[in-house]
Every structure is written in C-alpha cells, then in structure tokens.
Design a protein around this motif. Structure first.
Motif, PDB file in Angstrom:
ATOM      1  N   VAL A   1       0.241  12.305  -9.534  1.00  0.00           N
ATOM      2  CA  VAL A   1      -0.762  13.216  -9.064  1.00  0.00           C
ATOM      3  C   VAL A   1       0.062  14.563  -8.715  1.00  0.00           C
ATOM      4  O   VAL A   1      -0.243  15.805  -9.426  1.00  0.00           O
ATOM      5  N   LEU A   2       1.600  14.767  -8.282  1.00  0.00           N
ATOM      6  CA  LEU A   2       1.977  16.168  -8.076  1.00  0.00           C
ATOM      7  C   LEU A   2       2.666  16.359  -9.398  1.00  0.00           C
ATOM      8  O   LEU A   2       2.100  17.379 -10.059  1.00  0.00           O
ATOM      9  N   PRO A   3       3.521  15.961  -9.851  1.00  0.00           N
ATOM     10  CA  PRO A   3       4.338  16.560 -10.957  1.00  0.00           C
ATOM     11  C   PRO A   3       3.979  16.044 -12.371  1.00  0.00           C
ATOM     12  O   PRO A   3       3.842  16.852 -13.359  1.00  0.00           O
ATOM     13  N   MET A   4       3.553  14.722 -12.508  1.00  0.00           N
ATOM     14  CA  MET A   4       3.356  14.235 -13.897  1.00  0.00           C
ATOM     15  C   MET A   4       2.206  14.929 -14.750  1.00  0.00           C
ATOM     16  O   MET A   4       2.488  15.230 -15.847  1.00  0.00           O
TER      17      MET A   4
ATOM     18  N   VAL B   1       0.841  -1.290  -0.056  1.00  0.00           N
ATOM     19  CA  VAL B   1      -0.031  -0.097   0.043  1.00  0.00           C
ATOM     20  C   VAL B   1       0.940   1.307   0.021  1.00  0.00           C
ATOM     21  O   VAL B   1       0.733   2.280  -0.618  1.00  0.00           O
ATOM     22  N   PHE B   2       2.069   1.256   0.876  1.00  0.00           N
ATOM     23  CA  PHE B   2       3.004   2.395   1.029  1.00  0.00           C
ATOM     24  C   PHE B   2       3.454   2.796  -0.438  1.00  0.00           C
ATOM     25  O   PHE B   2       3.635   3.668  -0.979  1.00  0.00           O
ATOM     26  N   TYR B   3       4.154   1.656  -1.094  1.00  0.00           N
ATOM     27  CA  TYR B   3       4.796   1.782  -2.430  1.00  0.00           C
ATOM     28  C   TYR B   3       3.680   2.207  -3.509  1.00  0.00           C
ATOM     29  O   TYR B   3       4.259   3.107  -4.298  1.00  0.00           O
ATOM     30  N   VAL B   4       2.586   1.624  -3.550  1.00  0.00           N
ATOM     31  CA  VAL B   4       1.325   1.973  -4.492  1.00  0.00           C
ATOM     32  C   VAL B   4       1.194   3.669  -4.254  1.00  0.00           C
ATOM     33  O   VAL B   4       1.208   4.439  -5.490  1.00  0.00           O
ATOM     34  N   ALA B   5       0.880   3.839  -3.125  1.00  0.00           N
ATOM     35  CA  ALA B   5       0.590   5.419  -2.908  1.00  0.00           C
ATOM     36  C   ALA B   5       1.632   6.212  -3.079  1.00  0.00           C
ATOM     37  O   ALA B   5       1.209   7.259  -3.537  1.00  0.00           O
ATOM     38  N   ALA B   6       2.805   6.013  -2.638  1.00  0.00           N
ATOM     39  CA  ALA B   6       3.849   6.850  -2.860  1.00  0.00           C
ATOM     40  C   ALA B   6       4.462   7.170  -4.302  1.00  0.00           C
ATOM     41  O   ALA B   6       4.499   8.092  -4.948  1.00  0.00           O
ATOM     42  N   GLY B   7       4.082   5.982  -5.006  1.00  0.00           N
ATOM     43  CA  GLY B   7       4.377   5.876  -6.487  1.00  0.00           C
ATOM     44  C   GLY B   7       3.436   6.802  -7.299  1.00  0.00           C
ATOM     45  O   GLY B   7       3.783   7.632  -7.970  1.00  0.00           O
ATOM     46  N   VAL B   8       2.080   6.646  -6.941  1.00  0.00           N
ATOM     47  CA  VAL B   8       0.864   7.330  -7.679  1.00  0.00           C
ATOM     48  C   VAL B   8       0.937   8.931  -7.183  1.00  0.00           C
ATOM     49  O   VAL B   8       0.931   9.594  -8.178  1.00  0.00           O
TER      50      VAL B   8
END
Length: 73
Positions: free
Chosen positions: A56-59, A44-51
């Motif tokens: 969401v932020l820069p892409m 959950v952490f890796y998926v959330a951090a990756g997304v």
C-alpha cells in the motif's frame, strides 16, 4: 516500435529489494515482543504489516513509476 530499456526498472527493482530488506530487519528486531503474542494475533500483525509496508505505501507508486516514469497517474 522499438524501445530501449528504461533505467527506472533496474533502479526500482533495487529499491524494492531494499524495502523488503528494511522490512525484514524491522520485523526481526520486533520479534522478541511479537513472539510473546498469541499466534493468531502474530499472523494478523505480520500480514497487515507486510501488506501495508510492502504494497500500500511504497509499492504501488514504485511499480507505477517503473512503468511510466511518473509518481502519479
């Protein structure tokens, strides 16, 4: 209508690669602590951090800028 290549696309791709590299280094530096968590919590952490970090932020803005030349629509 012929259009010349835009400079935003190569610059944007380099910026995207740099953001991915920063994300990888950040995650790798946190792995000693995150590795102690339950595997499902890690997922959950890796998926959330990756997304959040990569999409969401820069892409979204980066991809929009690469296509239009503007940060906002």
């Amino acid at each position: 209508m012929s259009s010349s290549p835009r400079w935003q696309k190569p610059v944007g791709m380099l910026a995207i690669l740099a953001l991915i590299a920063v994300w990888c280094v950040g995650v790798a530096s946190l792995s000693p602590w995150i590795g102690q968590w339950h595997p499902l919590v890690q997922l959950v952490f890796y998926v959330a951090a990756g997304v959040v970090w990569l999409w969401v932020l820069p892409m979204r803005r980066m991809l929009s800028w690469m296509e239009t030349g503007r940060w906002r629509r």
